[in-house]
Design an enzyme around this catalytic site. Structure first.
Site, mmCIF file in Angstrom:
data_model
loop_
_atom_site.group_PDB
_atom_site.id
_atom_site.type_symbol
_atom_site.label_atom_id
_atom_site.label_comp_id
_atom_site.label_asym_id
_atom_site.label_seq_id
_atom_site.Cartn_x
_atom_site.Cartn_y
_atom_site.Cartn_z
ATOM 1 N N GLY A 172 -41.069 1.529 16.373
ATOM 2 C CA GLY A 172 -40.657 2.844 15.876
ATOM 3 C C GLY A 172 -41.551 3.888 16.485
ATOM 4 N N CYS B 81 -44.613 -4.106 18.042
ATOM 5 C CA CYS B 81 -45.042 -2.730 18.290
ATOM 6 C C CYS B 81 -45.412 -2.036 16.979
ATOM 7 C CB CYS B 81 -43.968 -1.978 19.081
ATOM 8 S SG CYS B 81 -44.574 -0.421 19.739
ATOM 9 N N TYR B 82 -44.628 -1.060 16.535
ATOM 10 C CA TYR B 82 -44.938 -0.408 15.258
ATOM 11 C C TYR B 82 -44.969 -1.454 14.138
ATOM 12 C CZ TYR B 82 -44.582 2.828 11.313
ATOM 13 O OH TYR B 82 -44.805 3.516 10.152
ATOM 14 N N HIS C 11 -43.340 -5.397 23.697
ATOM 15 C CA HIS C 11 -41.923 -5.557 23.329
ATOM 16 C C HIS C 11 -41.298 -6.781 23.997
ATOM 17 C CE1 HIS C 11 -41.235 -1.711 21.263
ATOM 18 N NE2 HIS C 11 -42.165 -1.232 22.079
ATOM 19 N N GLU D 298 -38.366 -7.855 23.463
ATOM 20 C CA GLU D 298 -36.900 -7.727 23.486
ATOM 21 C C GLU D 298 -36.352 -7.016 24.722
ATOM 22 O OE1 GLU D 298 -38.995 -6.108 21.650
ATOM 23 O OE2 GLU D 298 -38.403 -4.048 21.251
ATOM 24 N N SER E 141 -8.447 5.054 25.095
ATOM 25 C CA SER E 141 -8.704 5.744 26.362
ATOM 26 C C SER E 141 -8.380 4.845 27.541
ATOM 27 C CB SER E 141 -10.183 6.127 26.430
ATOM 28 O OG SER E 141 -10.958 4.953 26.572
ATOM 29 N N GLY E 142 -8.151 3.551 27.265
ATOM 30 C CA GLY E 142 -7.928 2.619 28.365
ATOM 31 C C GLY E 142 -9.227 2.000 28.847
ATOM 32 N N GLY E 143 -10.360 2.507 28.346
ATOM 33 C CA GLY E 143 -11.651 1.920 28.698
ATOM 34 C C GLY E 143 -11.817 0.572 27.987
ATOM 35 N N VAL E 144 -12.859 -0.152 28.381
ATOM 36 C CA VAL E 144 -13.071 -1.488 27.821
ATOM 37 C C VAL E 144 -13.222 -1.422 26.293
ATOM 38 C CG1 VAL E 144 -14.496 -3.569 27.961
ATOM 39 C CG2 VAL E 144 -14.428 -1.999 29.888
ATOM 40 N N ASP E 145 -14.056 -0.488 25.839
ATOM 41 C CA ASP E 145 -14.396 -0.480 24.418
ATOM 42 C C ASP E 145 -13.182 -0.206 23.537
ATOM 43 O OD1 ASP E 145 -16.855 -0.709 25.534
ATOM 44 O OD2 ASP E 145 -17.488 1.341 25.095
ATOM 45 N N SER E 146 -12.457 0.872 23.851
ATOM 46 C CA SER E 146 -11.342 1.194 22.951
ATOM 47 C C SER E 146 -10.236 0.150 23.066
ATOM 48 C CB SER E 146 -10.830 2.616 23.185
ATOM 49 O OG SER E 146 -10.193 2.741 24.430
ATOM 50 N N THR E 147 -10.057 -0.432 24.244
ATOM 51 C CA THR E 147 -9.004 -1.447 24.389
ATOM 52 C C THR E 147 -9.354 -2.698 23.584
ATOM 53 O OG1 THR E 147 -8.660 -0.629 26.616
ATOM 54 C CG2 THR E 147 -7.593 -2.698 26.070
ATOM 55 N N LYS F 88 -22.198 -3.932 25.432
ATOM 56 C CA LYS F 88 -21.114 -4.025 26.413
ATOM 57 C C LYS F 88 -20.840 -5.469 26.843
ATOM 58 C CE LYS F 88 -18.932 -0.795 28.537
ATOM 59 N NZ LYS F 88 -18.352 0.227 27.693
#
Ligand code: XMP
Length: 597
Positions: free
Chosen positions: A51, A78-79, A166, A168, A219-225, A369
């Site tokens: 953080g 870390c924090y 970190h 990660e 939108s036709g993008g990966v995410d919305s599809t 993604k």
């Protein structure tokens, strides 16, 4: 199913850690850093995340000491490492040196416990000022750096571990091994998978939506599809309604392409609305990037409301679906304490209000993604859909920079010569966004030209100059044209004519990387139109090429295209009417973002 919880103390790290734990096959939730320990009894282990604060700051976030009485392993990062030390009566003090970036860590306990399998010397990513000055009783030191004696501590009796670095992030090459060790120490069964995610999410969607229906902008993008397909899978064709709005800032020919592809997928409830004129009108004479985004976001909602009205859909019966993914929520302060570093159109006030009222469903908001793509593949979406490059919701609008003035603009006088290493160096009179620390800010790009065509050398010089001057956040290399005739700003905003030039240039670029089969190794390739004319490069505006390699957009490296290929691409772009000078972005993220606004 065994789960590990990540407590969020407001950095950008909590989601990243949870994502990594899930990649190891253990489901991971994120909960508020200050949650009551009693609520964590179902978890096999607890991770206290990083953080931006100091444990000594007024109102700093602390964890419930009861966590250390749960009888499960605890890992502080870390924090989280400092919180652990602080809560267990160790001492945390401001360090003498800020450590940001790669550090050499001496592993004192190699081959054991949390650091099992690591070498005596490891490279790790550090980002801190405060540090643990005295470890709590019962702990031993397990890792150190030159500037941080207690970079790692362990209490093997209780299985409590603290790491200042970190594990990660990909910049810590053996970080995943450390997290894997923690999963083993927790004795958590590795049972989580994308298939299980899909099954669970389908249930969750059904429960949240109840007998309502979902309305979603696609939108036709990966995410919305992928989100849309998942919603259809959960609720059936009849209860999911898609609206594809052409906002005027799509790629060339994209509207027909997306519509065709979705219909092919069997989508029946899809309405296509051409709203481009409305968007151009709303953005008339708007120059400010954040204002552009806000207007586009609000306009989306307005159109959505209008279409809902026109369709006679009762808003009470419908909720809004969105293809928001992890980085979208992280970078907008989606977690309670995360510092706001980006305004995303999925989080403009109108949408936020709907979210607060429980009227929004985001089925892939927990995914990165790479995971979204896996879900897409698993749902049977075609490869060219699943592997499309990410494309921002506001589309080419954030890749078409505007200017409220013409002429030489703000002149920034910096002493660049001493670091130029044989390149000609100058500062451009406009600004683009960058991300330094947790803050997004608009600053000038520096341009290198001439000299040796060597990406590594260019990267070195660019990075050095950008790091040296607070006025800069990006470095470019001039690959087409010459700067000798001077650079001038052109007063300009978002017009159909400028977007048409950008669409043409963008098409040349996208066709080129498909033809040369570079589309997989390049993660995303924004082509940006900037309102600058460069004397000696014709009357057209300048174009910036911004190909990047990335994994999940949190960090990115500029793509080093083979010079011969680049020459060929530059040749094709130079033939596009309205294109003048051509620049190549040589900035990594951070300090430059992937997009220019
Ligand atoms: P940056 O520019 O912050 O981008 O490095 C990280 C990722 O987010 C995408 N991006 C957006 N996506 N609406 C979106 O839907 C936006 O306003 C937006 N801004 C950036 C960007 O394309 C990259 O993949």
């Amino acid at each position: 199913m065994d789960k590990i919880v990540v407590l969020d103390f407001g950095g950008q790290y909590a989601h990243l850690i949870a994502n990594r734990i899930r990649r190891l096959g253990v489901y991971s939730d994120i909960r508020d850093g200050e949650i009551d320990a009693d609520e964590l009894r179902s978890y096999k282990g607890v991770i206290l995340s990083g953080g931006p604060q100091s444990v000594h700051a007024k109102d700093s976030l602390q964890c419930d000491p009861g966590i250390f009485g749960l009888g499960v392993p605890v890992l502080g990062i870390c924090y989280g490492h400092q919180v652990m030390a602080h809560v267990l009566d160790g001492i945390v003090e401001p360090g003498k040196v800020r450590e940001y970036g790669r550090a050499n860590v001496q592993i004192l306990d190699a081959g054991k416990g949390i650091l099992d399998g690591l070498e005596d010397q490891e490279v790790a990513w550090m980002s801190h000022f405060d540090q643990v000055a005295k470890i709590p009783e019962g702990f031993e030191v397990i890792a150190s750096t030159d500037d941080c004696k207690f970079a790692g501590m362990a209490n093997e009796k209780h299985l409590f571990y603290g790491l200042q670095f970190h594990p990660e992030v990909t910049h810590t090459p053996h970080g995943m091994k450390v997290l894997e060790n923690f999963v083993e120490i927790c004795q958590a069964k590795r049972e989580w998978s994308i298939e299980k995610f899909i099954a669970a999410e389908i249930e969750a969607v059904r429960e949240k939506v109840g007998d309502r229906k979902v309305f979603m902008l696609v939108s036709g993008g990966v995410d919305s599809t992928v989100a849309f397909t998942l919603l259809e899978k959960a609720l059936g064709n009849e209860r999911v309604y898609g609206l594809f709005v052409d906002i005027g800032f799509m790629r060339k020919g994209e509207r027909d392409q997306v519509e065709g592809a979705l219909r092919e997928l069997g989508v029946t409830n899809l309405k296509v609305e051409d709203a481009s004129n409305e968007f151009f009108e709303a953005l008339r004479e708007v120059y400010d990037p954040e204002e552009k985004r806000a207007i586009i976001g609000a306009k989306f909602i307005e159109i959505q409301k209008r279409v809902l009205g026109e369709l006679g859909l009762n808003a009470e019966e419908w909720i809004l679906g969105q293809g928001t993914i992890y980085p979208d929520t992280i970078e907008t302060g989606g977690t309670k304490h995360a510092d706001t570093i980006k305004t995303h159109h999925n989080r403009v006030p109108e949408v936020q209000e709907l979210i607060d009222r429980g009227l929004v469903i985001e089925p892939i908001a927990q995914l990165y993604k790479d995971e979204v793509r896996k879900v897409g593949e698993s749902l049977g979406l075609p490869n060219d859909m699943v592997w499309r490059h990410p494309f921002p919701g506001p589309g080419l609008a954030v890749r078409c920079l505007c200017s409220s003035e013409s002429g030489t603009g703000e002149v920034v006088d910096l002493d660049l010569a001493s670091d130029s290493d044989g390149y000609a160096v100058s500062v451009l009179p406009l600004k683009s966004v960058g991300v330094q620390g947790d803050v997004r800010s608009y600053k000038h790009p520096v341009v290198l030209s001439g000299g040796e065509k060597d990406w590594d050398r260019l990267a070195l010089v660019g990075t050095k100059i950008v790091n040296k001057f607070a006025e800069l956040n990006r470095a470019l290399y001039l690959v087409g044209g010459s700067l000798e005739g001077g650079v001038e700003l052109v007063k300009s905003y978002l017009t159909p004519e400028r977007i048409a030039v950008l669409q043409e240039a963008d098409k040349v670029v996208m066709d080129f990387i498909l033809e040369k089969k570079l589309d997989r190794e390049i993660w995303q390739f924004p082509t940006v139109l900037v309102p600058l004319t460069v004397g000696g490069s014709g009357s057209g505006e300048s174009v910036v090429l911004r190909p990047v390699e990335s994994e999940e957009a949190m960090t990115a490296s500029f793509y080093k295209m083979e010079w011969e290929l680049l020459d060929e691409l530059v040749g094709r772009l130079a033939a596009v009417e309205g294109v003048g000078a051509i620049f190549y972005d040589i900035t990594n993220k951070p300090p430059g973002t992937i997009e220019w606004e």
